[in-house]
Scaffold this motif. Structure first.
Motif, PDB file in Angstrom:
ATOM      1  N   GLU A   8     -19.189  33.178 -35.142  1.00 49.24           N
ATOM      2  CA  GLU A   8     -19.092  33.891 -33.875  1.00 49.24           C
ATOM      3  C   GLU A   8     -19.743  33.095 -32.755  1.00 49.24           C
ATOM      4  OE1 GLU A   8     -20.149  38.376 -32.171  1.00 49.24           O
ATOM      5  OE2 GLU A   8     -20.716  37.757 -34.194  1.00 49.24           O
ATOM      6  N   PHE A   9     -20.881  32.478 -33.031  1.00 52.61           N
ATOM      7  CA  PHE A   9     -21.570  31.660 -32.036  1.00 52.61           C
ATOM      8  C   PHE A   9     -20.722  30.453 -31.655  1.00 52.61           C
ATOM      9  CE2 PHE A   9     -24.394  28.018 -31.231  1.00 52.61           C
ATOM     10  CZ  PHE A   9     -25.063  28.474 -30.103  1.00 52.61           C
ATOM     11  N   ARG A  10     -20.081  29.824 -32.632  1.00 51.73           N
ATOM     12  CA  ARG A  10     -19.258  28.641 -32.353  1.00 51.73           C
ATOM     13  C   ARG A  10     -18.066  28.998 -31.474  1.00 51.73           C
ATOM     14  NH1 ARG A  10     -18.620  26.121 -38.319  1.00 51.73           N
ATOM     15  NH2 ARG A  10     -16.972  24.965 -37.256  1.00 51.73           N
ATOM     16  N   ARG A  11     -17.436  30.149 -31.767  1.00 51.42           N
ATOM     17  CA  ARG A  11     -16.295  30.556 -30.933  1.00 51.42           C
ATOM     18  C   ARG A  11     -16.719  30.790 -29.494  1.00 51.42           C
ATOM     19  NH1 ARG A  11     -15.039  34.098 -35.271  1.00 51.42           N
ATOM     20  NH2 ARG A  11     -15.800  35.812 -33.986  1.00 51.42           N
ATOM     21  N   ASP A  12     -17.884  31.412 -29.325  1.00 47.50           N
ATOM     22  CA  ASP A  12     -18.351  31.695 -27.968  1.00 47.50           C
ATOM     23  C   ASP A  12     -18.658  30.408 -27.204  1.00 47.50           C
ATOM     24  OD1 ASP A  12     -18.108  34.394 -28.417  1.00 47.50           O
ATOM     25  OD2 ASP A  12     -20.182  34.624 -29.103  1.00 47.50           O
ATOM     26  N   VAL A  13     -19.278  29.434 -27.855  1.00 45.24           N
ATOM     27  CA  VAL A  13     -19.594  28.167 -27.191  1.00 45.24           C
ATOM     28  C   VAL A  13     -18.307  27.445 -26.799  1.00 45.24           C
ATOM     29  CG1 VAL A  13     -20.679  25.917 -27.472  1.00 45.24           C
ATOM     30  CG2 VAL A  13     -21.789  27.947 -28.381  1.00 45.24           C
ATOM     31  N   VAL A  14     -17.305  27.436 -27.682  1.00 48.89           N
ATOM     32  CA  VAL A  14     -16.023  26.794 -27.378  1.00 48.89           C
ATOM     33  C   VAL A  14     -15.360  27.470 -26.186  1.00 48.89           C
ATOM     34  CG1 VAL A  14     -13.692  26.400 -28.248  1.00 48.89           C
ATOM     35  CG2 VAL A  14     -15.651  25.906 -29.704  1.00 48.89           C
ATOM     36  N   LEU A 238     -22.650  45.441 -28.363  1.00 53.89           N
ATOM     37  CA  LEU A 238     -23.504  44.300 -28.700  1.00 53.89           C
ATOM     38  C   LEU A 238     -24.619  44.781 -29.615  1.00 53.89           C
ATOM     39  CD1 LEU A 238     -24.867  41.459 -28.333  1.00 53.89           C
ATOM     40  CD2 LEU A 238     -25.987  42.428 -26.306  1.00 53.89           C
ATOM     41  N   CYS A 239     -24.746  44.134 -30.769  1.00 52.22           N
ATOM     42  CA  CYS A 239     -25.885  44.349 -31.660  1.00 52.22           C
ATOM     43  C   CYS A 239     -26.729  43.076 -31.625  1.00 52.22           C
ATOM     44  CB  CYS A 239     -25.426  44.652 -33.088  1.00 52.22           C
ATOM     45  SG  CYS A 239     -26.805  44.908 -34.247  1.00 52.22           S
ATOM     46  N   ALA A 240     -27.977  43.191 -31.212  1.00 52.04           N
ATOM     47  CA  ALA A 240     -28.855  42.028 -31.074  1.00 52.04           C
ATOM     48  C   ALA A 240     -30.094  42.201 -31.935  1.00 52.04           C
ATOM     49  CB  ALA A 240     -29.252  41.832 -29.613  1.00 52.04           C
ATOM     50  N   ILE A 241     -30.669  41.062 -32.348  1.00 50.49           N
ATOM     51  CA  ILE A 241     -31.888  41.040 -33.157  1.00 50.49           C
ATOM     52  C   ILE A 241     -32.915  40.175 -32.445  1.00 50.49           C
ATOM     53  CG2 ILE A 241     -32.897  40.390 -35.370  1.00 50.49           C
ATOM     54  CD1 ILE A 241     -30.199  40.889 -36.641  1.00 50.49           C
ATOM     55  N   LYS A 242     -34.094  40.717 -32.218  1.00 53.87           N
ATOM     56  CA  LYS A 242     -35.129  40.065 -31.415  1.00 53.87           C
ATOM     57  C   LYS A 242     -36.342  39.758 -32.282  1.00 53.87           C
ATOM     58  CE  LYS A 242     -37.839  40.977 -27.191  1.00 53.87           C
ATOM     59  NZ  LYS A 242     -38.071  41.987 -26.135  1.00 53.87           N
ATOM     60  N   ASP A 243     -36.794  38.499 -32.234  1.00 53.79           N
ATOM     61  CA  ASP A 243     -38.019  38.089 -32.921  1.00 53.79           C
ATOM     62  C   ASP A 243     -39.192  38.386 -31.993  1.00 53.79           C
ATOM     63  OD1 ASP A 243     -38.874  35.247 -34.962  1.00 53.79           O
ATOM     64  OD2 ASP A 243     -40.194  36.733 -34.081  1.00 53.79           O
ATOM     65  N   TYR A 252     -27.016  37.869 -33.014  1.00 54.48           N
ATOM     66  CA  TYR A 252     -26.294  38.930 -32.316  1.00 54.48           C
ATOM     67  C   TYR A 252     -24.829  38.892 -32.729  1.00 54.48           C
ATOM     68  CZ  TYR A 252     -25.194  35.011 -29.170  1.00 54.48           C
ATOM     69  OH  TYR A 252     -24.801  33.799 -28.658  1.00 54.48           O
ATOM     70  N   SER A 253     -24.175  40.017 -32.506  1.00 55.61           N
ATOM     71  CA  SER A 253     -22.753  40.122 -32.792  1.00 55.61           C
ATOM     72  C   SER A 253     -22.140  41.041 -31.751  1.00 55.61           C
ATOM     73  CB  SER A 253     -22.506  40.664 -34.199  1.00 55.61           C
ATOM     74  OG  SER A 253     -21.127  40.692 -34.503  1.00 55.61           O
ATOM     75  N   ILE A 254     -20.924  40.724 -31.302  1.00 55.01           N
ATOM     76  CA  ILE A 254     -20.245  41.474 -30.258  1.00 55.01           C
ATOM     77  C   ILE A 254     -18.875  41.885 -30.776  1.00 55.01           C
ATOM     78  CG2 ILE A 254     -19.437  41.433 -27.864  1.00 55.01           C
ATOM     79  CD1 ILE A 254     -21.425  39.180 -27.338  1.00 55.01           C
ATOM     80  N   SER A 255     -18.530  43.162 -30.562  1.00 54.65           N
ATOM     81  CA  SER A 255     -17.249  43.663 -31.068  1.00 54.65           C
ATOM     82  C   SER A 255     -16.794  44.827 -30.195  1.00 54.65           C
ATOM     83  CB  SER A 255     -17.383  44.108 -32.524  1.00 54.65           C
ATOM     84  OG  SER A 255     -16.181  44.693 -32.995  1.00 54.65           O
ATOM     85  N   ASP A 256     -15.515  45.174 -30.323  1.00 55.40           N
ATOM     86  CA  ASP A 256     -14.999  46.340 -29.606  1.00 55.40           C
ATOM     87  C   ASP A 256     -15.083  47.606 -30.458  1.00 55.40           C
ATOM     88  OD1 ASP A 256     -11.447  45.555 -30.100  1.00 55.40           O
ATOM     89  OD2 ASP A 256     -13.149  45.650 -31.474  1.00 55.40           O
ATOM     90  N   GLY A 261     -20.273  47.120 -39.811  1.00 56.06           N
ATOM     91  CA  GLY A 261     -19.979  45.690 -39.867  1.00 56.06           C
ATOM     92  C   GLY A 261     -20.560  44.935 -38.687  1.00 56.06           C
ATOM     93  N   LEU A 262     -20.678  45.585 -37.536  1.00 54.76           N
ATOM     94  CA  LEU A 262     -21.276  44.947 -36.358  1.00 54.76           C
ATOM     95  C   LEU A 262     -22.746  44.627 -36.630  1.00 54.76           C
ATOM     96  CD1 LEU A 262     -21.114  44.190 -33.291  1.00 54.76           C
ATOM     97  CD2 LEU A 262     -21.799  46.548 -32.827  1.00 54.76           C
ATOM     98  N   ALA A 263     -23.485  45.587 -37.180  1.00 61.57           N
ATOM     99  CA  ALA A 263     -24.896  45.369 -37.480  1.00 61.57           C
ATOM    100  C   ALA A 263     -25.084  44.347 -38.598  1.00 61.57           C
ATOM    101  CB  ALA A 263     -25.556  46.696 -37.867  1.00 61.57           C
ATOM    102  N   VAL A 264     -24.234  44.420 -39.619  1.00 60.31           N
ATOM    103  CA  VAL A 264     -24.333  43.475 -40.730  1.00 60.31           C
ATOM    104  C   VAL A 264     -24.054  42.055 -40.250  1.00 60.31           C
ATOM    105  CG1 VAL A 264     -23.277  42.778 -42.913  1.00 60.31           C
ATOM    106  CG2 VAL A 264     -23.784  45.184 -42.487  1.00 60.31           C
TER     107      VAL A 264
END
Length: 382
Positions: A8-14, A238-243, A252-256, A261-264
């Motif tokens: 998911e991160f790679r797709r967003d950067v592209v 948006l599901c995000a995880i903060k240290d 993090y993961s973003i979905s409609d 599955g978004l949290a996982v």
């Protein structure tokens, strides 16, 4: 060994790089990757979209699956050939387990052999640990009969199964058939009625944080939550995880769709990037965080779950503060036409602005990336 970046991160950067708003070198620096890595990701994306010739990932996976299937068929043929020769010697059925050992010595998995020959791996493993008594063998034979009967007609309960076994000429009491069916969970489809309503389940974790949002090391305490925002084409979640040590968004993961599955997906992305050890993951009592798949994901990766109380937003206040900041700086700044437009804006703000430009007083006026780097250097020197 460096861990691979989440897909998911790679797709967003592209997607950000294809907008050509900045040189590739600058975009790579903003997202914390090398320019060569970004170039490779762009080439791979062109291959996947048919712009550049090459083997697509789906084709490569299909090729691997075909090779795996071919290897499995070869193993199954070898099992059947060896079994035919084994039975031709007049061996009793209860002595087929030695054949499994012989095949395992030739590299054929025990599970494959058991499946092809029609008995359970549990029975084989039990035979390896202890000598098989006649009673055990009779129970196994009855269990196989019950499985075959129930497979043909799932509406049969244990009484009908017992009647069918008796018709086959096998002597077994109804009580014995009930015990074997219970062990294998062979129930009639009409055995249990479903309720009309379902109540929310209890919390699956205790509150291990108690509003003490402090951490003394990286990956000691993570917080997670889900936020949503509307676009002209629908909502985006948006599901995000903060240290809490560096206040960095480690996954993090973003979905409609707001599903478990978004949290996982967010947790798995964080695990791939950070490799956490003895980490507490704190959340609210949302259904996504109480789902079985989410709990299994935490347990299988060595994470300890923690949950706040119902309706107590202060129990996850440190995560709510991040979402409030995101709301002011991105979500409420303008009207978003499409989900993809909002998605790229969120990703860019997290990776470029929040991680690498926005200094925080709680971190000594450092950014989360700078704070982590200095902490790692200090630990290495110590």
């Amino acid at each position: 060994m460096a861990k691979p970046y989440p897909e998911e991160f790679r797709r967003d950067v592209v997607s950000v790089a294809r907008k050509h708003e900045a040189p590739l070198a600058q975009i790579a620096k903003d997202f914390g990757i090398s320019e060569g890595t970004l170039t490779n990701w762009l080439k791979r994306a062109d291959v996947e979209e048919g712009v550049r010739p090459g083997l697509k990932q789906a084709d490569a996976e299909e090729l691997r699956e075909l090779k795996k299937r071919n290897r499995l068929l070869e193993q199954e043929n070898e099992i059947l050939r060896r079994a035919a020769a084994f039975f031709a010697r007049g061996a009793a059925p209860k002595m087929i387990y030695p054949l499994v050992l012989d095949l395992a010595g030739d590299g054929i998995p025990v599970t494959v052999t058991c499946r092809v020959l029609g008995f359970s791996t549990q029975g084989f493993n039990k035979w390896r640990r202890h000598p098989v008594s006649q009673r055990d063998w009779d129970d196994t034979h009855l269990t196989n009969l019950a499985l075959d009967i129930h497979r043909d007609d799932p509406e049969f309960g244990y009484r009908f199964v017992a009647d069918e076994i008796a018709d086959l000429g096998v002597t077994a009491s109804e009580r014995r058939v009930w015990r074997l069916c219970s062990e294998q969970q062979l129930w009639s489809l009409h055995a249990k009625k479903r309720g009309l309503t379902r109540k929310a389940g209890p919390p699956v974790h205790d509150d291990l944080v108690l509003r003490q949002f402090r951490a003394d090391r990286i990956n000691q305490l993570w917080l997670t939550d889900i936020t949503e925002h509307r676009t002209d084409t629908g909502k985006l979640y948006l599901c995000a995880i903060k240290d809490m040590f560096s206040r960095r968004i480690v996954g993090y993961s973003i979905s409609d769709r707001m599903t478990s599955g978004l949290a996982v997906s967010a947790v798995r992305n964080a695990i791939r990037l950070r490799g956490p050890v003895d980490t507490i993951l704190h959340s609210d009592r949302g259904s996504q965080f109480r789902s079985k798949v989410f709990v299994r994901t935490l347990k299988s990766n060595g994470l300890t779950g923690s949950m706040g109380r119902v309706g107590a937003c202060g129990d996850n206040a440190a995560m709510e503060s991040f979402f409030s900041l995101l709301q002011k700086n991105v979500l409420d700044r303008r009207r978003w036409a499409t989900k993809e437009e909002l998605r790229l804006a969120i990703v860019t703000w997290i990776e470029r602005t929040y991680h690498r430009k926005r200094r925080q007083r709680g971190l000594g006026r450092l950014t989360p990336i700078e704070f982590e780097l200095l902490s790692q250097r200090a630990t290495a020197v110590a």
